[in-house]
Scaffold this active site. Structure first.
Site, PDB file in Angstrom:
ATOM      1  N   TYR A 102       0.871  -1.184   0.000  1.00 45.91           N
ATOM      2  CA  TYR A 102       0.000   0.000   0.000  1.00 45.91           C
ATOM      3  C   TYR A 102       0.904   1.230   0.000  1.00 45.91           C
ATOM      4  O   TYR A 102       1.522   1.569   1.021  1.00 45.91           O
ATOM      5  CB  TYR A 102      -0.915   0.024   1.221  1.00 45.91           C
ATOM      6  CG  TYR A 102      -1.880  -1.143   1.313  1.00 45.91           C
ATOM      7  CD1 TYR A 102      -2.251  -1.877   0.176  1.00 45.91           C
ATOM      8  CD2 TYR A 102      -2.430  -1.524   2.523  1.00 45.91           C
ATOM      9  CE1 TYR A 102      -3.132  -2.944   0.262  1.00 45.91           C
ATOM     10  CE2 TYR A 102      -3.321  -2.589   2.618  1.00 45.91           C
ATOM     11  CZ  TYR A 102      -3.656  -3.298   1.492  1.00 45.91           C
ATOM     12  OH  TYR A 102      -4.531  -4.350   1.581  1.00 45.91           O
TER      13      TYR A 102
ATOM     14  N   PHE B 181     -13.016  -5.351   1.692  1.00 49.48           N
ATOM     15  CA  PHE B 181     -14.125  -4.615   1.078  1.00 49.48           C
ATOM     16  C   PHE B 181     -15.433  -4.813   1.864  1.00 49.48           C
ATOM     17  O   PHE B 181     -16.494  -5.067   1.283  1.00 49.48           O
ATOM     18  CB  PHE B 181     -14.350  -5.019  -0.381  1.00 49.48           C
ATOM     19  CG  PHE B 181     -13.225  -4.686  -1.327  1.00 49.48           C
ATOM     20  CD1 PHE B 181     -12.304  -3.705  -1.011  1.00 49.48           C
ATOM     21  CD2 PHE B 181     -13.105  -5.326  -2.556  1.00 49.48           C
ATOM     22  CE1 PHE B 181     -11.269  -3.373  -1.889  1.00 49.48           C
ATOM     23  CE2 PHE B 181     -12.082  -5.012  -3.439  1.00 49.48           C
ATOM     24  CZ  PHE B 181     -11.161  -4.042  -3.116  1.00 49.48           C
ATOM     25  N   PRO B 182     -15.394  -4.703   3.222  1.00 54.87           N
ATOM     26  CA  PRO B 182     -16.630  -4.923   3.990  1.00 54.87           C
ATOM     27  C   PRO B 182     -17.723  -3.896   3.676  1.00 54.87           C
ATOM     28  O   PRO B 182     -18.902  -4.168   3.873  1.00 54.87           O
ATOM     29  CB  PRO B 182     -16.158  -4.779   5.445  1.00 54.87           C
ATOM     30  CG  PRO B 182     -14.934  -3.922   5.365  1.00 54.87           C
ATOM     31  CD  PRO B 182     -14.261  -4.319   4.080  1.00 54.87           C
ATOM     32  N   LEU B 183     -17.284  -2.730   3.166  1.00 59.76           N
ATOM     33  CA  LEU B 183     -18.262  -1.682   2.804  1.00 59.76           C
ATOM     34  C   LEU B 183     -18.391  -1.560   1.290  1.00 59.76           C
ATOM     35  O   LEU B 183     -18.953  -0.589   0.790  1.00 59.76           O
ATOM     36  CB  LEU B 183     -17.819  -0.330   3.399  1.00 59.76           C
ATOM     37  CG  LEU B 183     -17.665  -0.310   4.923  1.00 59.76           C
ATOM     38  CD1 LEU B 183     -17.081   1.015   5.402  1.00 59.76           C
ATOM     39  CD2 LEU B 183     -19.023  -0.580   5.598  1.00 59.76           C
TER      40      LEU B 183
ATOM     41  N   PHE C  75     -13.921  -0.109  -3.391  1.00 60.26           N
ATOM     42  CA  PHE C  75     -13.883   1.030  -4.323  1.00 60.26           C
ATOM     43  C   PHE C  75     -15.277   1.342  -4.881  1.00 60.26           C
ATOM     44  O   PHE C  75     -15.480   2.366  -5.517  1.00 60.26           O
ATOM     45  CB  PHE C  75     -12.889   0.757  -5.459  1.00 60.26           C
ATOM     46  CG  PHE C  75     -11.468   0.603  -4.964  1.00 60.26           C
ATOM     47  CD1 PHE C  75     -10.778   1.699  -4.452  1.00 60.26           C
ATOM     48  CD2 PHE C  75     -10.833  -0.632  -4.969  1.00 60.26           C
ATOM     49  CE1 PHE C  75      -9.479   1.571  -3.972  1.00 60.26           C
ATOM     50  CE2 PHE C  75      -9.537  -0.781  -4.494  1.00 60.26           C
ATOM     51  CZ  PHE C  75      -8.856   0.324  -3.991  1.00 60.26           C
TER      52      PHE C  75
HETATM   53  N1  NAP Z   1      -6.320  -8.863   1.030  1.00 60.30           N
HETATM   54  C1  NAP Z   1      -6.690  -8.082   0.044  1.00 60.30           C
HETATM   55  O1  NAP Z   1      -6.549  -8.432  -1.118  1.00 60.30           O
HETATM   56  C2  NAP Z   1      -7.300  -6.761   0.343  1.00 60.30           C
HETATM   57  C3  NAP Z   1      -7.909  -6.039  -0.687  1.00 60.30           C
HETATM   58  C4  NAP Z   1      -8.488  -4.821  -0.375  1.00 60.30           C
HETATM   59  C5  NAP Z   1      -8.475  -4.340   0.929  1.00 60.30           C
HETATM   60  N2  NAP Z   1      -7.860  -5.065   1.904  1.00 60.30           N
HETATM   61  C6  NAP Z   1      -7.870  -4.597   3.311  1.00 60.30           C
HETATM   62  O2  NAP Z   1      -9.228  -4.449   3.692  1.00 60.30           O
HETATM   63  C7  NAP Z   1      -9.440  -3.159   4.253  1.00 60.30           C
HETATM   64  C8  NAP Z   1     -10.866  -2.718   3.974  1.00 60.30           C
HETATM   65  O3  NAP Z   1     -11.070  -2.585   2.601  1.00 60.30           O
HETATM   66  P1  NAP Z   1     -11.226  -1.187   1.867  1.00 60.30           P
HETATM   67  O4  NAP Z   1     -10.743  -0.088   2.733  1.00 60.30           O
HETATM   68  O5  NAP Z   1     -10.623  -1.326   0.539  1.00 60.30           O
HETATM   69  O6  NAP Z   1     -12.765  -1.119   1.615  1.00 60.30           O
HETATM   70  P2  NAP Z   1     -14.043  -0.825   2.543  1.00 60.30           P
HETATM   71  O7  NAP Z   1     -13.665  -0.820   3.968  1.00 60.30           O
HETATM   72  O8  NAP Z   1     -15.104  -1.732   2.079  1.00 60.30           O
HETATM   73  O9  NAP Z   1     -14.489   0.622   2.067  1.00 60.30           O
HETATM   74  C9  NAP Z   1     -13.640   1.727   2.100  1.00 60.30           C
HETATM   75  C10 NAP Z   1     -14.358   2.827   1.349  1.00 60.30           C
HETATM   76  O10 NAP Z   1     -15.562   3.176   2.039  1.00 60.30           O
HETATM   77  C11 NAP Z   1     -15.507   4.544   2.428  1.00 60.30           C
HETATM   78  N3  NAP Z   1     -16.059   4.617   3.782  1.00 60.30           N
HETATM   79  C12 NAP Z   1     -15.559   4.088   4.911  1.00 60.30           C
HETATM   80  N4  NAP Z   1     -16.378   4.330   5.947  1.00 60.30           N
HETATM   81  C13 NAP Z   1     -17.418   5.029   5.468  1.00 60.30           C
HETATM   82  C14 NAP Z   1     -18.576   5.579   6.045  1.00 60.30           C
HETATM   83  N5  NAP Z   1     -18.838   5.444   7.341  1.00 60.30           N
HETATM   84  N6  NAP Z   1     -19.444   6.257   5.237  1.00 60.30           N
HETATM   85  C15 NAP Z   1     -19.200   6.391   3.924  1.00 60.30           C
HETATM   86  N7  NAP Z   1     -18.116   5.894   3.309  1.00 60.30           N
HETATM   87  C16 NAP Z   1     -17.220   5.217   4.076  1.00 60.30           C
HETATM   88  C17 NAP Z   1     -14.063   4.956   2.373  1.00 60.30           C
HETATM   89  O11 NAP Z   1     -13.958   6.326   2.015  1.00 60.30           O
HETATM   90  P3  NAP Z   1     -13.416   7.430   3.084  1.00 60.30           P
HETATM   91  O12 NAP Z   1     -11.940   7.285   3.129  1.00 60.30           O
HETATM   92  O13 NAP Z   1     -13.876   8.709   2.461  1.00 60.30           O
HETATM   93  O14 NAP Z   1     -14.104   7.136   4.377  1.00 60.30           O
HETATM   94  C18 NAP Z   1     -13.538   4.084   1.238  1.00 60.30           C
HETATM   95  O15 NAP Z   1     -13.805   4.665  -0.004  1.00 60.30           O
HETATM   96  C19 NAP Z   1      -8.364  -2.296   3.596  1.00 60.30           C
HETATM   97  O16 NAP Z   1      -8.138  -1.123   4.323  1.00 60.30           O
HETATM   98  C20 NAP Z   1      -7.203  -3.245   3.529  1.00 60.30           C
HETATM   99  O17 NAP Z   1      -6.510  -3.223   4.766  1.00 60.30           O
HETATM  100  C21 NAP Z   1      -7.293  -6.268   1.637  1.00 60.30           C
END
Ligand code: NAP
Length: 297
Positions: A63, A213-215, A218
């Protein structure tokens, strides 16, 4: 600041962690490449998360690259003893920001040493081997060679616990024949439920399942049912999506990502949200209405 309300606990890497953790990927620059526009804001998010009781942080040296690990070190080192830092290896970034496999012995060994240096640790708590047989989702193929390298690094004392990411049930079974696997990190959320059976199987075996990607990642989750339920409960749709995951199975550990303190607080407050049975049933129905793009009606 209050700790994460009624978040339940789960044992990860021999320690009891709050099931609501934090994923650091969103703290890097656009496209998870380069530094953030406002490094001080990123540091503040990390400090706020830990101050609120987050003791499970997900990161990777790819990252940025190296950006989120360096931010974590700057914000939090020396680390609280209860903090479990989970990193992942198996990929590298091209000069154009592309995501490339890095599965050779040399690359995996370098990645562990990079993580140790950037996080300023003598031993990494948990390292996930991230399969890159297909960048976008699990694909069959043996992981024996790279996992054997990681198990060797564990025997050398550089890694305490090992997990797998972006893997199939067959690869998990193969991996468990090579070393102890403490967690699996795959794509899973309210509308992306290909791993439903796997979640239950790992729950039975006491292995953590950490949905990335719990939320929606992208493409943030959008659904009229989710919005209606959120209105009824006086919560936000993202809080409901997290509460649904917490209710889904006891071994689900959440690492929602955000670069915003307001979103972080909102997400951590999801631990307080109780979902009535009829609400869970309505949310379970969303997946049936979801089209192939992940959008739901
Ligand atoms: N192992 C893998 O291949 C892999 C792949 C992807 C991710 N990951 C890990 O999984 C973690 C979680 O995934 P992720 O961060 O990609 O996706 P996510 O948690 O599903 O969603 C993050 C997105 O949601 C937005 N968001 C977060 N909280 C919010 C809220 N309360 N209201 C509105 N929008 C909100 C964020 O924007 P803002 O910044 O504007 O809040 C960001 O755009 C990552 O941080 C990473 O550590 C692992």
């Amino acid at each position: 600041m209050s700790p994460i309300g009624s978040s339940s606990l789960y044992t990860l890497a021999g320690r009891s962690v709050n099931r609501l953790g934090y994923g650091a990927m969103q703290l890097a620059g656009p496209g998870v490449f380069g530094p953030p526009k406002e490094p001080q804001a990123a540091l503040a998010v990390l400090r706020e998360a830990v101050a609120h009781g987050v003791n499970h942080l997900d990161t990777s040296d790819f990252y940025g690259p190296h950006v989120t690990n360096q931010l974590i070190r700057e914000a939090l080192h020396p680390y609280p003893k209860e903090l479990v830092l989970v990193t992942k290896i198996g990929a590298r970034r091209g000069t154009d920001g592309s995501w490339l496999p890095a599965f050779s012995r040399e690359e995996l060994t370098r990645a562990v040493h990079d993580n140790l240096r950037n996080l300023r640790l003598d031993v990494l708590d948990v390292v996930n081997l991230r399969s890159m047989l297909d960048t976008h989702g699990p694909a069959e193929g043996s992981i024996e060679a790279p996992l054997t390298v990681l198990a060797d690094l564990q025997r050398q004392g550089l890694v305490r616990y090992i997990g797998l990411s972006n893997v199939t049930p067959t690869q998990i079974a193969e991996g468990r024949g090579i070393c102890n696997i403490v967690c699996v990190q795959n794509h899973y959320n309210l509308v992306h439920r290909a791993d439903d059976a796997l979640v239950d199987e790992l729950a039975r075996d006491g292995i953590a399942y950490v949905p990335f990607f719990p939320l929606g990642g992208f493409t943030p989750l959008q659904s009229s049912t989710l919005s209606q339920v959120a209105r009824r409960l006086g919560a936000t749709p993202m809080q409901v999506a997290l509460a649904w995951l917490l209710a889904r199975a006891p071994n689900l550990l959440l690492i929602p990502g955000t670069s915003s303190i307001a979103h972080l607080r909102e997400n951590l407050a999801a631990a307080e949200l109780e979902l009535p049975t009829d609400v869970v049933a309505a949310l379970n129905g969303i997946v049936a209405q979801t089209d192939s793009t992940g959008a739901s009606r």
